[in-house]
Design a protein around this motif. Structure first.
Motif, PDB file in Angstrom:
ATOM      1  N   GLY A  52      88.887  69.257  23.983  1.00  0.00           N
ATOM      2  CA  GLY A  52      87.463  69.317  24.120  1.00  0.00           C
ATOM      3  C   GLY A  52      86.688  70.530  23.692  1.00  0.00           C
ATOM      4  N   TYR A  53      87.309  71.662  23.349  1.00  0.00           N
ATOM      5  CA  TYR A  53      86.499  72.779  22.867  1.00  0.00           C
ATOM      6  C   TYR A  53      86.043  72.550  21.430  1.00  0.00           C
ATOM      7  CZ  TYR A  53      86.799  76.162  26.693  1.00  0.00           C
ATOM      8  OH  TYR A  53      86.638  76.806  27.890  1.00  0.00           O
ATOM      9  N   GLY A  54      86.893  71.931  20.609  1.00  0.00           N
ATOM     10  CA  GLY A  54      86.523  71.626  19.246  1.00  0.00           C
ATOM     11  C   GLY A  54      86.302  70.148  19.022  1.00  0.00           C
ATOM     12  N   ASN A  55      87.240  69.316  19.492  1.00  0.00           N
ATOM     13  CA  ASN A  55      87.102  67.870  19.400  1.00  0.00           C
ATOM     14  C   ASN A  55      86.332  67.324  20.600  1.00  0.00           C
ATOM     15  OD1 ASN A  55      88.431  67.712  16.917  1.00  0.00           O
ATOM     16  ND2 ASN A  55      90.441  67.524  17.884  1.00  0.00           N
ATOM     17  N   HIS A  56      86.141  65.999  20.642  1.00  0.00           N
ATOM     18  CA  HIS A  56      85.292  65.379  21.664  1.00  0.00           C
ATOM     19  C   HIS A  56      85.990  64.155  22.255  1.00  0.00           C
ATOM     20  CE1 HIS A  56      81.867  67.772  20.108  1.00  0.00           C
ATOM     21  NE2 HIS A  56      82.420  67.545  18.938  1.00  0.00           N
ATOM     22  N   ARG A  57      87.189  64.377  22.831  1.00  0.00           N
ATOM     23  CA  ARG A  57      87.982  63.212  23.210  1.00  0.00           C
ATOM     24  C   ARG A  57      89.002  63.510  24.302  1.00  0.00           C
ATOM     25  NH1 ARG A  57      92.028  62.976  17.881  1.00  0.00           N
ATOM     26  NH2 ARG A  57      92.881  65.081  18.153  1.00  0.00           N
ATOM     27  N   VAL A  58      89.528  62.412  24.846  1.00  0.00           N
ATOM     28  CA  VAL A  58      90.794  62.395  25.575  1.00  0.00           C
ATOM     29  C   VAL A  58      91.816  61.782  24.633  1.00  0.00           C
ATOM     30  CG1 VAL A  58      92.070  61.355  27.488  1.00  0.00           C
ATOM     31  CG2 VAL A  58      89.722  62.173  27.837  1.00  0.00           C
ATOM     32  N   ILE A  59      92.981  62.411  24.509  1.00  0.00           N
ATOM     33  CA  ILE A  59      94.034  61.880  23.642  1.00  0.00           C
ATOM     34  C   ILE A  59      95.343  61.862  24.417  1.00  0.00           C
ATOM     35  CG2 ILE A  59      94.470  64.158  22.600  1.00  0.00           C
ATOM     36  CD1 ILE A  59      95.076  62.607  19.944  1.00  0.00           C
ATOM     37  N   VAL A  60      96.128  60.802  24.230  1.00  0.00           N
ATOM     38  CA  VAL A  60      97.318  60.554  25.040  1.00  0.00           C
ATOM     39  C   VAL A  60      98.552  60.508  24.153  1.00  0.00           C
ATOM     40  CG1 VAL A  60      98.381  59.021  26.740  1.00  0.00           C
ATOM     41  CG2 VAL A  60      95.874  59.175  26.597  1.00  0.00           C
ATOM     42  N   PHE A  61      99.616  61.213  24.595  1.00  0.00           N
ATOM     43  CA  PHE A  61     100.891  61.255  23.879  1.00  0.00           C
ATOM     44  C   PHE A  61     102.034  60.970  24.846  1.00  0.00           C
ATOM     45  CE2 PHE A  61      98.050  64.236  21.743  1.00  0.00           C
ATOM     46  CZ  PHE A  61      98.225  63.942  20.397  1.00  0.00           C
ATOM     47  N   ASP A  62     103.186  60.547  24.299  1.00  0.00           N
ATOM     48  CA  ASP A  62     104.409  60.520  25.095  1.00  0.00           C
ATOM     49  C   ASP A  62     104.764  61.956  25.462  1.00  0.00           C
ATOM     50  OD1 ASP A  62     107.556  60.792  25.178  1.00  0.00           O
ATOM     51  OD2 ASP A  62     107.086  58.694  25.664  1.00  0.00           O
ATOM     52  N   ALA A  63     105.056  62.196  26.743  1.00  0.00           N
ATOM     53  CA  ALA A  63     105.242  63.569  27.226  1.00  0.00           C
ATOM     54  C   ALA A  63     106.575  64.173  26.826  1.00  0.00           C
ATOM     55  CB  ALA A  63     105.089  63.616  28.750  1.00  0.00           C
ATOM     56  N   GLY A 113      84.462  55.621  26.951  1.00  0.00           N
ATOM     57  CA  GLY A 113      85.591  54.866  26.452  1.00  0.00           C
ATOM     58  C   GLY A 113      85.447  54.418  25.015  1.00  0.00           C
ATOM     59  N   LYS A 114      84.412  54.886  24.336  1.00  0.00           N
ATOM     60  CA  LYS A 114      84.170  54.523  22.944  1.00  0.00           C
ATOM     61  C   LYS A 114      85.008  55.413  22.023  1.00  0.00           C
ATOM     62  CE  LYS A 114      80.964  51.590  24.190  1.00  0.00           C
ATOM     63  NZ  LYS A 114      81.184  50.125  24.065  1.00  0.00           N
ATOM     64  N   PRO A 115      85.169  55.024  20.748  1.00  0.00           N
ATOM     65  CA  PRO A 115      85.878  55.899  19.816  1.00  0.00           C
ATOM     66  C   PRO A 115      85.202  57.267  19.743  1.00  0.00           C
ATOM     67  CG  PRO A 115      85.616  53.716  18.865  1.00  0.00           C
ATOM     68  CD  PRO A 115      84.807  53.727  20.133  1.00  0.00           C
ATOM     69  N   PRO A 116      85.979  58.335  19.725  1.00  0.00           N
ATOM     70  CA  PRO A 116      85.366  59.673  19.667  1.00  0.00           C
ATOM     71  C   PRO A 116      84.658  59.902  18.346  1.00  0.00           C
ATOM     72  CG  PRO A 116      87.743  59.817  19.395  1.00  0.00           C
ATOM     73  CD  PRO A 116      87.446  58.395  19.769  1.00  0.00           C
ATOM     74  N   THR A 117      83.649  60.756  18.390  1.00  0.00           N
ATOM     75  CA  THR A 117      82.861  61.055  17.197  1.00  0.00           C
ATOM     76  C   THR A 117      82.613  62.551  17.113  1.00  0.00           C
ATOM     77  OG1 THR A 117      80.692  60.783  16.159  1.00  0.00           O
ATOM     78  CG2 THR A 117      80.770  60.564  18.531  1.00  0.00           C
ATOM     79  N   ASN A 140      80.675  66.774  25.438  1.00  0.00           N
ATOM     80  CA  ASN A 140      80.331  68.112  24.972  1.00  0.00           C
ATOM     81  C   ASN A 140      81.116  69.118  25.791  1.00  0.00           C
ATOM     82  OD1 ASN A 140      79.170  70.430  23.970  1.00  0.00           O
ATOM     83  ND2 ASN A 140      77.083  69.650  24.039  1.00  0.00           N
ATOM     84  N   LEU A 141      82.298  69.426  25.327  1.00  0.00           N
ATOM     85  CA  LEU A 141      83.311  70.281  25.947  1.00  0.00           C
ATOM     86  C   LEU A 141      84.052  69.529  27.051  1.00  0.00           C
ATOM     87  CD1 LEU A 141      83.057  74.064  26.943  1.00  0.00           C
ATOM     88  CD2 LEU A 141      85.034  72.564  27.103  1.00  0.00           C
ATOM     89  N   VAL A 142      85.055  68.774  26.627  1.00  0.00           N
ATOM     90  CA  VAL A 142      85.951  68.080  27.570  1.00  0.00           C
ATOM     91  C   VAL A 142      86.868  69.141  28.165  1.00  0.00           C
ATOM     92  CG1 VAL A 142      87.482  66.121  27.880  1.00  0.00           C
ATOM     93  CG2 VAL A 142      85.890  66.149  25.955  1.00  0.00           C
ATOM     94  N   GLY A 156      95.317  55.600  39.873  1.00  0.00           N
ATOM     95  CA  GLY A 156      95.228  55.345  38.447  1.00  0.00           C
ATOM     96  C   GLY A 156      93.914  55.727  37.804  1.00  0.00           C
ATOM     97  N   LEU A 157      92.929  56.173  38.575  1.00  0.00           N
ATOM     98  CA  LEU A 157      91.671  56.609  37.983  1.00  0.00           C
ATOM     99  C   LEU A 157      91.856  57.959  37.295  1.00  0.00           C
ATOM    100  CD1 LEU A 157      89.090  55.605  40.737  1.00  0.00           C
ATOM    101  CD2 LEU A 157      89.600  54.420  38.586  1.00  0.00           C
ATOM    102  N   VAL A 158      91.209  58.104  36.152  1.00  0.00           N
ATOM    103  CA  VAL A 158      91.312  59.322  35.352  1.00  0.00           C
ATOM    104  C   VAL A 158      89.951  60.014  35.354  1.00  0.00           C
ATOM    105  CG1 VAL A 158      91.844  60.277  33.075  1.00  0.00           C
ATOM    106  CG2 VAL A 158      93.051  58.236  33.884  1.00  0.00           C
ATOM    107  N   TYR A 159      89.911  61.248  35.853  1.00  0.00           N
ATOM    108  CA  TYR A 159      88.667  62.012  35.968  1.00  0.00           C
ATOM    109  C   TYR A 159      88.595  63.013  34.817  1.00  0.00           C
ATOM    110  CZ  TYR A 159      88.473  59.920  40.562  1.00  0.00           C
ATOM    111  OH  TYR A 159      88.426  59.012  41.595  1.00  0.00           O
ATOM    112  N   VAL A 160      87.465  62.995  34.105  1.00  0.00           N
ATOM    113  CA  VAL A 160      87.282  63.830  32.913  1.00  0.00           C
ATOM    114  C   VAL A 160      86.015  64.667  33.078  1.00  0.00           C
ATOM    115  CG1 VAL A 160      86.936  63.831  30.417  1.00  0.00           C
ATOM    116  CG2 VAL A 160      88.450  62.126  31.463  1.00  0.00           C
ATOM    117  N   CYS A 161      86.159  65.975  32.971  1.00  0.00           N
ATOM    118  CA  CYS A 161      85.020  66.892  33.082  1.00  0.00           C
ATOM    119  C   CYS A 161      84.352  67.050  31.719  1.00  0.00           C
ATOM    120  CB  CYS A 161      85.473  68.265  33.569  1.00  0.00           C
ATOM    121  SG  CYS A 161      86.234  68.260  35.199  1.00  0.00           S
ATOM    122  N   ASP A 162      83.097  66.647  31.641  1.00  0.00           N
ATOM    123  CA  ASP A 162      82.270  66.832  30.442  1.00  0.00           C
ATOM    124  C   ASP A 162      81.366  68.023  30.741  1.00  0.00           C
ATOM    125  OD1 ASP A 162      81.028  66.461  28.031  1.00  0.00           O
ATOM    126  OD2 ASP A 162      79.926  64.652  28.623  1.00  0.00           O
TER     127      ASP A 162
END
Length: 372
Positions: A197-208, A221-225, A243-245, A254-260
């Motif tokens: 979130g400092y440069g991009n504008h998204r949540v992104i998920v990977f295999d850990a 929940g829309k595609p990041p821009t 604007n800064l995730v 299961g709820l996911v909290y995201v600070c904008d």
């Protein structure tokens, strides 16, 4: 011993009938045990987290310890104080240092990229340590941007690098991050959810374990821009882009909290990226924004959340069921119990709160007998 500076500044909101009693806090001056061992000094503190043993892990930048504080590190020494502490430090519940490791030199030995501007520390359900970096452009000294997240064993063995050093490739690219601020690992799926979130504008998920890309999403929940959208102005129309995730936290349900952060809001999602709800806090806040990070109260229902409000120098207690404020306290200052550039706040397993600032961590203990 402790002081009631934080408690006296507390504003508690009216409770609903039968609502759980809200914890109240005062500064615990016994934590940590000082001075730190080995004449250690700390640079900028990048992240804190409390693990399953109720130990506090701290991540700082050794290279940012002021030169005037490094007399003991010179050859020959120019004073008795100090030397830069290793980048990652584990403290026990009483504030004693248990182990420490990490830094640019370790990265050279083990063959991975060390963050240019460190940011965020997380301990996953296996006990592994995750750190990132927030630099989004080439610095004045020529150091490259941070497009990565790193994973280590508790003893500092390098395990995984997601992304790498270099400029952003955009918020739709799945190979690089850009100023990633935080991560949370889901025990149910072993997926790493990154607040990119400092440069991009998204949540992104990977295999850990493998770093394989899974999915990503932007605000609502829309595609990041990467469109140039102004930050929230406090009015009725909320921005359609992050604007800064700055934080991400997964609850037991299961709820996911995201600070904008710079949009002064908390957005809530399902783990697949489906938008659930949002809440705005102190909407006229500019500067650092009002939603820095959140941590979950350690009872079964995770009844409360603590939220760091960096723009107003305050701690906020939220009721998780409806995201409403139930208490707010704190003010600016450099004395013990006050906040100076407060960056992160975390519950421990007993409901006490740790707060991090540029160069210190403070512990707030519960004083009204409320327990998780």
């Amino acid at each position: 011993m402790g002081t009631a500076l934080a408690l006296l500044a507390c504003t508690t909101h009216a409770a609903e009938p039968d609502a759980p009693k809200v914890p109240e806090y005062a500064l615990d001056t016994s934590w940590p045990k000082l001075p730190l061992p080995n004449h250690w000094a700390l640079g900028l503190i990048n992240g804190i987290y409390v693990d399953a043993h109720n130990h506090l892990w701290l991540y700082h930048s050794p290279e940012l310890v002021p030169k005037y504080a490094l007399g003991a590190a010179q050859n020959p020494p120019t004073g008795k104080c100090c030397v830069a502490a290793p980048a990652i430090i584990e403290f026990d519940e009483a504030g004693n240092v248990l182990r420490a490791w990490g830094g640019p030199e370790d990265a050279k030995v083990q063959g991975y990229d060390w963050p240019t501007a460190g940011h965020g520390l997380y301990v996953d359900y296996k006990g592994n340590i995750w750190i990132g970096g927030s630099q989004t452009r080439v610095a004045a000294d020529g150091s490259p941007p941070d497009g990565l997240y790193l994973k280590f064993s508790p003893d500092g063995k390098f395990l995984l690098q997601i992304g790498g050093k270099g400029p952003s490739k955009g918020s739709l690219d799945t190979t690089m991050l850009s100023g990633a601020a935080a991560v949370d690992v889901d025990p149910a799926t072993n997926e790493a959810f990154i607040a990119d979130g400092y440069g991009n504008h998204r949540v992104i998920v990977f295999d850990a374990d493998t770093g394989e890309f899974k999915r990503q999403w932007g605000a609502y929940g829309k595609p990041p821009t990467d469109l140039k959208i102004p930050r929230y102005d406090g009015g009725p129309t909320l921005p359609k882009q992050f604007n800064l995730v700055h934080c991400i936290r997964i609850a037991k349900d299961g709820l996911v909290y995201v600070c904008d952060r710079l949009n002064d809001r908390l957005q809530v999602f399902k783990k697949d990226g489906t938008f659930v709800t949002e809440h705005v806090y102190e909407p006229m806040t500019r500067g650092s924004g009002s939603v820095g990070n959140v941590s979950l109260w350690p009872d079964e229902k995770q009844t409360f959340m603590v939220m760091n409000d960096p723009g107003n120098f305050q701690t906020v207690i939220l009721r998780r069921s409806d995201l409403s404020e139930v208490a707010r306290f704190g003010h600016y200052g450099t004395w013990a119990g006050e906040y100076h550039r407060n960056h992160q706040m975390e519950f421990d397993l007993k409901g006490n709160i740790y707060t991090s600032e540029d160069h210190r961590v403070q512990k707030l203990r519960i004083v009204n007998g409320v327990t998780p």
